[in-house]
Design a protein around this motif. Structure first.
Motif, PDB file in Angstrom:
ATOM      1  N   ASP A  34      -4.723  -5.963 -73.152  1.00 28.12           N
ATOM      2  CA  ASP A  34      -5.250  -6.120 -71.874  1.00 28.12           C
ATOM      3  C   ASP A  34      -5.828  -5.206 -71.010  1.00 28.12           C
ATOM      4  O   ASP A  34      -5.159  -4.071 -71.103  1.00 28.12           O
ATOM      5  N   SER A  35      -6.858  -5.236 -70.206  1.00 29.08           N
ATOM      6  CA  SER A  35      -7.345  -4.248 -69.367  1.00 29.08           C
ATOM      7  C   SER A  35      -7.364  -5.054 -67.974  1.00 29.08           C
ATOM      8  O   SER A  35      -7.696  -6.143 -67.965  1.00 29.08           O
ATOM      9  N   PRO A  36      -6.746  -4.440 -66.874  1.00 30.73           N
ATOM     10  CA  PRO A  36      -6.621  -5.080 -65.773  1.00 30.73           C
ATOM     11  C   PRO A  36      -7.983  -4.864 -64.874  1.00 30.73           C
ATOM     12  O   PRO A  36      -8.036  -5.631 -63.575  1.00 30.73           O
ATOM     13  N   LYS A  37      -8.935  -4.185 -65.182  1.00 38.51           N
ATOM     14  CA  LYS A  37     -10.030  -4.280 -64.657  1.00 38.51           C
ATOM     15  C   LYS A  37     -11.169  -5.201 -64.689  1.00 38.51           C
ATOM     16  O   LYS A  37     -11.198  -5.870 -65.842  1.00 38.51           O
ATOM     17  N   ARG A  38     -11.662  -5.579 -63.571  1.00 40.58           N
ATOM     18  CA  ARG A  38     -13.066  -6.391 -63.743  1.00 40.58           C
ATOM     19  C   ARG A  38     -14.109  -5.613 -64.143  1.00 40.58           C
ATOM     20  O   ARG A  38     -14.487  -4.324 -63.753  1.00 40.58           O
ATOM     21  N   VAL A  39     -14.694  -6.090 -65.333  1.00 42.01           N
ATOM     22  CA  VAL A  39     -15.949  -5.282 -65.953  1.00 42.01           C
ATOM     23  C   VAL A  39     -17.035  -6.168 -66.034  1.00 42.01           C
ATOM     24  O   VAL A  39     -16.949  -7.608 -66.258  1.00 42.01           O
ATOM     25  N   ARG A  40     -18.120  -5.815 -65.641  1.00 45.01           N
ATOM     26  CA  ARG A  40     -19.337  -6.440 -65.882  1.00 45.01           C
ATOM     27  C   ARG A  40     -20.242  -5.476 -66.580  1.00 45.01           C
ATOM     28  O   ARG A  40     -20.563  -4.521 -66.565  1.00 45.01           O
ATOM     29  N   VAL A  41     -21.432  -6.327 -67.119  1.00 46.23           N
ATOM     30  CA  VAL A  41     -22.344  -5.760 -68.032  1.00 46.23           C
ATOM     31  C   VAL A  41     -23.641  -6.215 -67.519  1.00 46.23           C
ATOM     32  O   VAL A  41     -23.945  -7.720 -67.448  1.00 46.23           O
ATOM     33  N   VAL A  42     -25.047  -5.554 -67.107  1.00 42.73           N
ATOM     34  CA  VAL A  42     -26.168  -5.883 -66.831  1.00 42.73           C
ATOM     35  C   VAL A  42     -27.036  -5.737 -67.771  1.00 42.73           C
ATOM     36  O   VAL A  42     -27.336  -4.483 -68.254  1.00 42.73           O
ATOM     37  N   PHE A  43     -28.027  -6.515 -68.026  1.00 40.94           N
ATOM     38  CA  PHE A  43     -29.314  -6.213 -68.871  1.00 40.94           C
ATOM     39  C   PHE A  43     -30.534  -6.954 -68.104  1.00 40.94           C
ATOM     40  O   PHE A  43     -30.581  -8.090 -67.706  1.00 40.94           O
ATOM     41  N   ASN A  44     -31.574  -5.969 -67.792  1.00 41.50           N
ATOM     42  CA  ASN A  44     -32.933  -6.504 -67.157  1.00 41.50           C
ATOM     43  C   ASN A  44     -32.497  -7.185 -65.949  1.00 41.50           C
ATOM     44  O   ASN A  44     -33.138  -8.327 -65.615  1.00 41.50           O
ATOM     45  N   GLY A  45     -31.484  -6.665 -64.976  1.00 44.74           N
ATOM     46  CA  GLY A  45     -31.241  -7.217 -63.695  1.00 44.74           C
ATOM     47  C   GLY A  45     -30.518  -8.507 -63.773  1.00 44.74           C
ATOM     48  O   GLY A  45     -30.145  -9.009 -62.794  1.00 44.74           O
ATOM     49  N   GLU A  46     -30.214  -8.897 -64.943  1.00 51.78           N
ATOM     50  CA  GLU A  46     -29.080 -10.168 -65.124  1.00 51.78           C
ATOM     51  C   GLU A  46     -27.491  -9.687 -65.653  1.00 51.78           C
ATOM     52  O   GLU A  46     -27.437  -8.686 -66.445  1.00 51.78           O
ATOM     53  N   THR A  47     -26.753 -10.154 -65.024  1.00 56.61           N
ATOM     54  CA  THR A  47     -25.216  -9.979 -65.244  1.00 56.61           C
ATOM     55  C   THR A  47     -25.164 -10.814 -66.455  1.00 56.61           C
ATOM     56  O   THR A  47     -24.927 -12.320 -66.406  1.00 56.61           O
ATOM     57  N   VAL A  48     -24.886 -10.157 -67.628  1.00 55.16           N
ATOM     58  CA  VAL A  48     -24.646 -10.854 -68.927  1.00 55.16           C
ATOM     59  C   VAL A  48     -23.316 -11.382 -69.046  1.00 55.16           C
ATOM     60  O   VAL A  48     -23.150 -12.408 -69.658  1.00 55.16           O
ATOM     61  N   ALA A  49     -22.489 -10.518 -68.658  1.00 51.07           N
ATOM     62  CA  ALA A  49     -20.655 -10.920 -68.706  1.00 51.07           C
ATOM     63  C   ALA A  49     -20.337 -10.308 -67.523  1.00 51.07           C
ATOM     64  O   ALA A  49     -20.814  -9.380 -67.037  1.00 51.07           O
ATOM     65  N   ASP A  50     -19.261 -10.942 -67.083  1.00 47.56           N
ATOM     66  CA  ASP A  50     -18.238 -10.733 -65.912  1.00 47.56           C
ATOM     67  C   ASP A  50     -16.911 -11.173 -66.188  1.00 47.56           C
ATOM     68  O   ASP A  50     -16.978 -12.516 -66.158  1.00 47.56           O
ATOM     69  N   TYR A 137     -20.125  -1.720 -65.148  1.00 46.93           N
ATOM     70  CA  TYR A 137     -19.411  -1.653 -64.024  1.00 46.93           C
ATOM     71  C   TYR A 137     -17.872  -2.099 -64.366  1.00 46.93           C
ATOM     72  O   TYR A 137     -17.676  -2.853 -64.898  1.00 46.93           O
ATOM     73  N   GLU A 138     -16.937  -0.810 -63.776  1.00 47.34           N
ATOM     74  CA  GLU A 138     -15.479  -1.259 -63.666  1.00 47.34           C
ATOM     75  C   GLU A 138     -15.417  -1.296 -62.287  1.00 47.34           C
ATOM     76  O   GLU A 138     -15.438  -0.516 -61.674  1.00 47.34           O
ATOM     77  N   GLU A 139     -14.909  -2.640 -61.816  1.00 41.52           N
ATOM     78  CA  GLU A 139     -14.893  -3.124 -60.547  1.00 41.52           C
ATOM     79  C   GLU A 139     -16.369  -2.946 -59.870  1.00 41.52           C
ATOM     80  O   GLU A 139     -17.231  -3.565 -60.592  1.00 41.52           O
ATOM     81  N   ASP A 140     -16.404  -2.018 -58.903  1.00 42.17           N
ATOM     82  CA  ASP A 140     -17.859  -1.738 -58.363  1.00 42.17           C
ATOM     83  C   ASP A 140     -18.436  -0.401 -58.595  1.00 42.17           C
ATOM     84  O   ASP A 140     -19.377   0.084 -57.968  1.00 42.17           O
ATOM     85  N   GLU A 141     -17.808   0.118 -59.736  1.00 41.26           N
ATOM     86  CA  GLU A 141     -18.209   1.619 -59.816  1.00 41.26           C
ATOM     87  C   GLU A 141     -18.989   1.661 -61.373  1.00 41.26           C
ATOM     88  O   GLU A 141     -18.538   0.981 -62.618  1.00 41.26           O
ATOM     89  N   GLU A 142     -20.144   2.242 -61.033  1.00 42.58           N
ATOM     90  CA  GLU A 142     -20.872   1.906 -62.361  1.00 42.58           C
ATOM     91  C   GLU A 142     -20.456   3.241 -63.155  1.00 42.58           C
ATOM     92  O   GLU A 142     -19.769   4.313 -62.885  1.00 42.58           O
ATOM     93  N   VAL A 143     -20.157   2.880 -64.785  1.00 42.25           N
ATOM     94  CA  VAL A 143     -19.456   3.622 -65.657  1.00 42.25           C
ATOM     95  C   VAL A 143     -20.707   3.976 -66.557  1.00 42.25           C
ATOM     96  O   VAL A 143     -21.370   2.988 -67.089  1.00 42.25           O
TER      97      VAL A 143
END
Length: 275
Positions: A34-50, A137-143
Motif C-alpha cells: 500500500d502507498s498512503p499517497k494520493r496519486v494522479r496521472v494527467v494526459f493532454n489536460g485530462e486526469t486519467v487516474a486519481d 502528482y503525489e498529493e499536489d506536488e508534481e513528480v
C-alpha cells in the motif's frame, strides 16, 4: 537505489549480509504494498487516474511502479488493444491506449487480469508507462522521472575531510570543505565548492539528467592529462528540497576518477556509471 536496485537487499547485488540462508529467497523478488499517497496521472489536460488507494510494486532490478485500482481510473479514456506481453514472474499483461482529446498514447496502460499463482495480487489494478503520460502528482506536488521510493533516502552532511580528485594523473580538485551526499544504495558523492575545482579544465556539455529527489543536473567534461573525460562532472543549479545543500556545488563520478579521502586512495565503485 532502494530495496530492489543498486546494492539494495533484494537487488541481486546486495551490499550487506542476512542472518539466514538467502537461498530460500527467489532470485527475482516482487513486493506489492500500500502507498498512503494520493496519486494522479494527467494526459493532454485530462486526469486519467486519481487514487487515494494506491499500490506500489517493487521488483528486482526495476524502478518501483504505481498501480491504480481499476475503479479510480477513467475507463472512458482507455481503449483496449490487441497488444500483450508475458512476464515470467507476473503473468500475461493486457494493454490499453489512452485517448484524451486529439491525442492518443498507444499501449500506455496495462494490467494482469490473471496473475501467476505466486505473483502478488495484481488483478484489479492498472499501471501506466511513466513517460507516456504528461504529468504525475503525489498529493499536489508534481513528480518527475519515476515514483519517489519510500525506501530511498538522501542525507547531505557538512564535512572537513581532505578530498583530492585526479583525472588522467592531473589534480583537478582539492578541498577540505566538501558536502557529502549519502544516497540509498549508491556510493557517497563528494560535492565540492567551485572555488576548489580547477574550472579552467572543465568544458560545458549539452548533457543533462533528472533525478526525482535532487533535480536537473548540468554536466561538464574534463580536459586533463592530454585526454578528455566526457560528462565527468555535474551540478544541480536549482536543487530540489532533499538536495538543496549541494546546489551549485560540483561533483565527480567516483567511478571514473582517482579519489583520495584523508590521504587514502578510494576504490572505484562498480555502478551503472562505471566505464
Amino acid at each position: 537505489m532502494s530495496l530492489t536496485l543498486g546494492t539494495g537487499p533484494f537487488s541481486g547485488k546486495s551490499g550487506g549480509t542476512f542472518n539466514f540462508d538467502t537461498s530460500v529467497l527467489k532470485p527475482h523478488t516482487l513486493y506489492f504494498e500500500d502507498s498512503p499517497k494520493r496519486v494522479r496521472v494527467v494526459f493532454n489536460g485530462e486526469t486519467v487516474a486519481d487514487s487515494r488507494r494506491m499500490k506500489l510494486l517493487h521488483e528486482t532490478g526495476l524502478l518501483p511502479v504505481y498501480y491504480f485500482p481499476e475503479a479510480d481510473v477513467r475507463a472512458e479514456l482507455l481503449e483496449p488493444t490487441d497488444h500483450t506481453t508475458r512476464c515470467p514472474f507476473k503473468g500475461d499483461a493486457s494493454y490499453w491506449s489512452v485517448r484524451a482529446g486529439d491525442r492518443i498514447a498507444e499501449n500506455a496502460a496495462w494490467s494482469y487480469p490473471e496473475p501467476l499463482e505466486d505473483a502478488p495480487p495484481l488483478a484489479g489494478y492498472i499501471a501506466f508507462y511513466w513517460d507516456k503520460m504528461d504529468a504525475w502528482y503525489e498529493e499536489d506536488e508534481e513528480v518527475t522521472v519515476h515514483p519517489r521510493d519510500p525506501y530511498h533516502r538522501i542525507d547531505v552532511l557538512d564535512s572537513s575531510r581532505h578530498v583530492r580528485i585526479s583525472v588522467n594523473g592531473e589534480l583537478v580538485a582539492e578541498t577540505r570543505r566538501p558536502k557529502i551526499l549519502f544516497e540509498t544504495s549508491l556510493p557517497p558523492r563528494y560535492y565540492i565548492p567551485p572555488e576548489d575545482v580547477r574550472r579552467e579544465l572543465l568544458v560545458p556539455s549539452d548533457s543533462s539528467s533528472e533525478c526525482p529527489y535532487k533535480g536537473v543536473a548540468s554536466y561538464w567534461s574534463v580536459e586533463a592529462g592530454g585526454e578528455t573525460a566526457k560528462d565527468l562532472v555535474w551540478s544541480y543549479p536549482e536543487a530540489r528540497r532533499d538536495a538543496q545543500k549541494v546546489e551549485g556545488l560540483l561533483c565527480f563520478f567516483n567511478e571514473r576518477v582517482d579519489l583520495e579521502v584523508d590521504g587514502e586512495k578510494q576504490e572505484r565503485p562498480k555502478t551503472q556509471w562505471s566505464e
